[in-house]
Design a protein around this motif. Structure first.
Motif, PDB file in Angstrom:
ATOM      1  N   THR A 175       1.940   3.031  -9.646  1.00  0.00           N
ATOM      2  CA  THR A 175       2.603   3.349  -8.381  1.00  0.00           C
ATOM      3  C   THR A 175       2.625   2.143  -7.460  1.00  0.00           C
ATOM      4  OG1 THR A 175       1.852   5.636  -8.569  1.00  0.00           O
ATOM      5  CG2 THR A 175       2.554   4.896  -6.374  1.00  0.00           C
ATOM      6  N   TRP A 176       1.662   1.275  -7.623  1.00  0.00           N
ATOM      7  CA  TRP A 176       1.512   0.127  -6.724  1.00  0.00           C
ATOM      8  C   TRP A 176       2.051  -1.130  -7.403  1.00  0.00           C
ATOM      9  CZ3 TRP A 176      -0.086   2.281  -2.330  1.00  0.00           C
ATOM     10  CH2 TRP A 176      -0.799   3.470  -2.420  1.00  0.00           C
ATOM     11  N   SER A 177       2.640  -2.010  -6.606  1.00  0.00           N
ATOM     12  CA  SER A 177       3.241  -3.220  -7.157  1.00  0.00           C
ATOM     13  C   SER A 177       2.176  -4.251  -7.491  1.00  0.00           C
ATOM     14  CB  SER A 177       4.231  -3.821  -6.148  1.00  0.00           C
ATOM     15  OG  SER A 177       3.533  -4.425  -5.066  1.00  0.00           O
ATOM     16  N   ALA A 178       2.562  -5.239  -8.311  1.00  0.00           N
ATOM     17  CA  ALA A 178       1.633  -6.322  -8.667  1.00  0.00           C
ATOM     18  C   ALA A 178       1.206  -7.099  -7.427  1.00  0.00           C
ATOM     19  CB  ALA A 178       2.281  -7.257  -9.682  1.00  0.00           C
ATOM     20  N   TYR A 179       2.101  -7.227  -6.442  1.00  0.00           N
ATOM     21  CA  TYR A 179       1.756  -7.958  -5.221  1.00  0.00           C
ATOM     22  C   TYR A 179       0.686  -7.205  -4.427  1.00  0.00           C
ATOM     23  CZ  TYR A 179       6.069 -10.426  -6.324  1.00  0.00           C
ATOM     24  OH  TYR A 179       7.036 -11.149  -6.963  1.00  0.00           O
ATOM     25  N   GLU A 180       0.787  -5.871  -4.397  1.00  0.00           N
ATOM     26  CA  GLU A 180      -0.212  -5.087  -3.682  1.00  0.00           C
ATOM     27  C   GLU A 180      -1.567  -5.160  -4.370  1.00  0.00           C
ATOM     28  OE1 GLU A 180       2.769  -1.702  -1.767  1.00  0.00           O
ATOM     29  OE2 GLU A 180       2.105  -1.525  -3.855  1.00  0.00           O
ATOM     30  N   TRP A 181      -1.567  -5.048  -5.689  1.00  0.00           N
ATOM     31  CA  TRP A 181      -2.811  -5.217  -6.437  1.00  0.00           C
ATOM     32  C   TRP A 181      -3.401  -6.605  -6.208  1.00  0.00           C
ATOM     33  CZ3 TRP A 181      -5.613  -1.523  -8.492  1.00  0.00           C
ATOM     34  CH2 TRP A 181      -5.022  -0.342  -8.927  1.00  0.00           C
ATOM     35  N   SER A 182      -2.537  -7.621  -6.227  1.00  0.00           N
ATOM     36  CA  SER A 182      -3.011  -9.004  -6.107  1.00  0.00           C
ATOM     37  C   SER A 182      -3.661  -9.243  -4.747  1.00  0.00           C
ATOM     38  CB  SER A 182      -1.845  -9.969  -6.325  1.00  0.00           C
ATOM     39  OG  SER A 182      -2.279 -11.308  -6.207  1.00  0.00           O
ATOM     40  N   GLU A 183      -3.033  -8.777  -3.676  1.00  0.00           N
ATOM     41  CA  GLU A 183      -3.615  -9.009  -2.352  1.00  0.00           C
ATOM     42  C   GLU A 183      -4.888  -8.192  -2.150  1.00  0.00           C
ATOM     43  OE1 GLU A 183       0.056 -10.610   0.394  1.00  0.00           O
ATOM     44  OE2 GLU A 183      -0.898  -8.714   0.904  1.00  0.00           O
ATOM     45  N   ALA A 184      -4.936  -7.008  -2.727  1.00  0.00           N
ATOM     46  CA  ALA A 184      -6.168  -6.223  -2.648  1.00  0.00           C
ATOM     47  C   ALA A 184      -7.299  -6.935  -3.391  1.00  0.00           C
ATOM     48  CB  ALA A 184      -5.935  -4.828  -3.221  1.00  0.00           C
ATOM     49  N   ILE A 237     -18.737  -9.445   7.884  1.00  0.00           N
ATOM     50  CA  ILE A 237     -17.484  -9.744   7.197  1.00  0.00           C
ATOM     51  C   ILE A 237     -16.428  -8.763   7.687  1.00  0.00           C
ATOM     52  CG2 ILE A 237     -16.320  -9.833   4.955  1.00  0.00           C
ATOM     53  CD1 ILE A 237     -19.043 -10.490   3.706  1.00  0.00           C
ATOM     54  N   PRO A 238     -15.322  -9.233   8.230  1.00  0.00           N
ATOM     55  CA  PRO A 238     -14.309  -8.323   8.797  1.00  0.00           C
ATOM     56  C   PRO A 238     -13.661  -7.453   7.732  1.00  0.00           C
ATOM     57  CG  PRO A 238     -13.488 -10.579   8.725  1.00  0.00           C
ATOM     58  CD  PRO A 238     -14.937 -10.646   8.370  1.00  0.00           C
ATOM     59  N   THR A 239     -13.427  -6.213   8.070  1.00  0.00           N
ATOM     60  CA  THR A 239     -12.794  -5.272   7.138  1.00  0.00           C
ATOM     61  C   THR A 239     -11.342  -4.981   7.511  1.00  0.00           C
ATOM     62  OG1 THR A 239     -13.655  -3.383   8.396  1.00  0.00           O
ATOM     63  CG2 THR A 239     -14.985  -4.188   6.544  1.00  0.00           C
ATOM     64  N   GLY A 240     -10.853  -5.568   8.591  1.00  0.00           N
ATOM     65  CA  GLY A 240      -9.451  -5.386   8.954  1.00  0.00           C
ATOM     66  C   GLY A 240      -8.539  -6.118   7.978  1.00  0.00           C
ATOM     67  N   ILE A 241      -7.286  -5.708   7.923  1.00  0.00           N
ATOM     68  CA  ILE A 241      -6.325  -6.338   7.014  1.00  0.00           C
ATOM     69  C   ILE A 241      -5.919  -7.697   7.586  1.00  0.00           C
ATOM     70  CG2 ILE A 241      -4.042  -6.142   5.969  1.00  0.00           C
ATOM     71  CD1 ILE A 241      -4.348  -3.110   6.096  1.00  0.00           C
ATOM     72  N   PRO A 242      -6.112  -8.785   6.840  1.00  0.00           N
ATOM     73  CA  PRO A 242      -5.743 -10.105   7.344  1.00  0.00           C
ATOM     74  C   PRO A 242      -4.248 -10.196   7.642  1.00  0.00           C
ATOM     75  CG  PRO A 242      -7.124 -10.279   5.376  1.00  0.00           C
ATOM     76  CD  PRO A 242      -6.725  -8.846   5.495  1.00  0.00           C
ATOM     77  N   ASP A 300      -8.225   0.555   6.622  1.00  0.00           N
ATOM     78  CA  ASP A 300      -8.394  -0.884   6.789  1.00  0.00           C
ATOM     79  C   ASP A 300      -8.374  -1.547   5.415  1.00  0.00           C
ATOM     80  OD1 ASP A 300     -10.854  -0.230   5.704  1.00  0.00           O
ATOM     81  OD2 ASP A 300     -12.036  -0.853   7.432  1.00  0.00           O
ATOM     82  N   ALA A 301      -8.642  -2.851   5.368  1.00  0.00           N
ATOM     83  CA  ALA A 301      -8.539  -3.580   4.092  1.00  0.00           C
ATOM     84  C   ALA A 301      -9.507  -3.021   3.062  1.00  0.00           C
ATOM     85  CB  ALA A 301      -8.802  -5.067   4.320  1.00  0.00           C
ATOM     86  N   LEU A 302     -10.742  -2.759   3.477  1.00  0.00           N
ATOM     87  CA  LEU A 302     -11.703  -2.214   2.525  1.00  0.00           C
ATOM     88  C   LEU A 302     -11.268  -0.837   2.036  1.00  0.00           C
ATOM     89  CD1 LEU A 302     -14.357  -2.293   0.985  1.00  0.00           C
ATOM     90  CD2 LEU A 302     -15.499  -1.413   3.041  1.00  0.00           C
ATOM     91  N   GLY A 303     -10.746  -0.018   2.937  1.00  0.00           N
ATOM     92  CA  GLY A 303     -10.270   1.298   2.534  1.00  0.00           C
ATOM     93  C   GLY A 303      -9.144   1.210   1.525  1.00  0.00           C
ATOM     94  N   CYS A 304      -8.244   0.228   1.681  1.00  0.00           N
ATOM     95  CA  CYS A 304      -7.162   0.035   0.717  1.00  0.00           C
ATOM     96  C   CYS A 304      -7.706  -0.421  -0.636  1.00  0.00           C
ATOM     97  CB  CYS A 304      -6.160  -0.991   1.250  1.00  0.00           C
ATOM     98  SG  CYS A 304      -5.235  -0.447   2.706  1.00  0.00           S
TER      99      CYS A 304
END
Length: 496
Positions: free
Chosen positions: A443-452, A392-397, A421-425
């Motif tokens: 500190t983080w926006s709802a969009y950042e939480w949602s994509e994570a 499973i790729p761990t890079g950010i899509p 990378d994505a997993l690290g985030c």
């Protein structure tokens, strides 16, 4: 008077096939003939009603189990949808001074209260037919009571030929093989799915009324309804006991829920001998209302996807310990995708992947001892082992720009030489909830939480699919093209 003739129907059998011919006179002369060889659609002892309407189960005389005085009541039992599916009985007794033996004692102490069950009379071991229309007995005389019934078994579940069940709020896939209405063989539709896990033959038919308007009604009205009827039988046609099918029903619940990203639980299983229903289990279960959740199932390719998923999940869950693991992992996934705050949508999938990683490397493969596993530097190392093993790729899509923003901010604040990378985030945000520090989650926006959370949940789904051995296609949460019919192989099947 009109000279248009009603279509005639002819049934014949050729080479083990039932051929249904419908003949219709054309208005201008001549005859139109249409033929099909579709089997009968599945029927159930308790046939579905309209969205939100109760499903009647019994109408007549009965007794409450445990009543030492053996009093007879009359009334009706039905499956009620709201607030969650449960069986409710409404009964009356001709006596006005009878004392309700199930009254809760006024002891002033907190205690568990056992819900009642009823004793339904059987004739020659056959279940009473489903009631139609209003109750046959008056409900306005004597003492009345309404009870939410405990789950209960009716009849003898030994040596049955097949077991049928209802599927509430299922999946929107319009295709499948053809089936005919047993009450009118001229009527047919495409909606059958068949799966063959080891030793079993599972059939699921979509109800003919379930179309896009039906689904829209369920969503708009926040309603529940039966969308499919299922059947479990031995692949060699031999008989079995109802309890033998219980692990299959549990596995089907997991397969259905994984497919749509919300809880879908088979209801009201009924065992049959020949044409007679001889066993049933009444009871409710948790189900979710219809929302567009999850990424696995495609509307066009869903029949084939679900067929393989059912076979893989049922086979995997033949071992009770595996059933437990998959049940918990699926619960994490469904909870994260269905209805949860965006912050918990990041944390829950991580817990699910931790569970799968420990089960794979410590319990199953034994490549790590418990001591070695505990010595791993961080949870991220456990998850990374799992994702790498599943390819499973761990890079950010490319589709997750806000998640890339998390990576940039993290690199700047941590003064790291390389970006996360994505997993690290995901692990960075997850740790802000699990291990709060002066850097608050706000500190983080709802969009950042949602994509994570979107990335984490899809990783968990893929890890579950890899665990059960799924090799087919899926709708990717990371795909740029999200149109119907666009699917791709799971990563481990696509990677040489």
């Amino acid at each position: 008077m009109s000279d248009v003739r009603q279509p005639s129907i002819e049934v014949r059998f050729e080479g083990g096939r039932r051929i249904v011919s419908t003949r219709q006179q054309r208005p201008g002369g001549g005859e139109f003939v249409h033929e099909h060889d579709f089997p009968d659609a599945l029927v159930h002892q308790y046939m579905p009603t309209s969205p939100g309407e109760s499903v009647p189960l019994y109408d007549g005389d009965f007794k409450f189990a445990g009543d030492d005085e053996g009093r007879t009541w009359f009334g009706r039992a039905a499956l009620i949808w709201y607030p969650s599916p449960h069986v409710l009985s409404s009964a009356s007794s001709p006596s006005r001074d009878v004392t309700d033996f199930m009254d809760i004692r006024a002891s002033g102490k907190r205690e568990w209260v056992e819900m009642p069950s009823i004793e339904v009379p059987l004739k020659d071991g056959v279940l009473p037919a489903q009631p139609v229309g209003p109750t046959t007995q008056p409900m306005d005389s004597g003492r009345r009571r309404t009870d939410r019934l405990a789950p209960q078994v009716i009849g003898d579940g030994s040596a049955i030929d097949r077991l049928t069940f209802l599927v509430p709020n299922g999946w929107d896939t319009p295709l499948g093989s053809g089936v005919a209405d047993p009450a009118d063989l001229r009527r047919y539709w495409h909606g059958r799915l068949e799966a063959f896990p080891t030793g079993w033959h599972i059939t699921i038919d979509r109800r003919p009324e379930v179309n896009r308007k039906f689904w829209a009604r369920l969503r708009d009205e926040n309603a529940s309804a039966v969308t499919h009827i299922g059947q479990i039988a031995r692949d060699d046609g031999s008989s079995f006991d109802a309890e033998d099918a219980e692990p299959v029903l549990q596995a089907l619940r997991l397969a259905f829920s994984l497919a749509v990203g919300r809880t879908v639980t088979p209801l009201l299983p009924v065992g049959w001998r020949g044409r007679h229903a001889v066993w049933a289990r009444w009871g409710g279960a948790h189900i979710d209302r219809v929302l567009n959740t999850g990424h696995f199932l495609d509307r066009q390719d869903g029949v084939e996807q679900l067929r393989e998923l059912i076979e893989r999940v049922v086979d995997y869950c033949r071992v009770p310990e595996r059933l437990d693991v998959l049940q918990y992992a699926t619960s994490y996934y469904v909870t994260a995708t269905y209805d949860v705050d965006v912050e918990l949508g990041v944390a829950l999938p991580v817990s699910g992947m931790q569970l799968l990683a420990y089960n794979r490397f410590v319990e199953q493969r034994r490549s790590h001892t418990k001591k070695q596993w505990k010595a791993l530097p961080a949870t991220e190392n456990e998850i990374r082992l799992l994702l790498d093993d599943c390819k499973i790729p761990t890079g950010i899509p490319a589709t997750h720009g806000y998640l890339r923003g998390v990576s940039r901010k993290a690199q700047s604040s941590e003064q790291a030489p390389t970006p996360r990378d994505a997993l690290g985030c995901v692990m960075l945000l997850r740790n802000k909830i699990i291990h709060p520090t002066s850097t608050k989650p706000g500190t983080w926006s709802a969009y950042e939480w949602s994509e994570a959370g979107d990335y984490a949940a899809h990783c968990l789904l893929l890890a579950i699919l890899n665990t059960v051995g799924y090799q087919g296609r899926h709708r990717s949460a990371w795909a740029e093209n999200i149109w119907e019919g666009v699917t791709e192989p799971v990563p481990w099947a696509a990677t040489p």
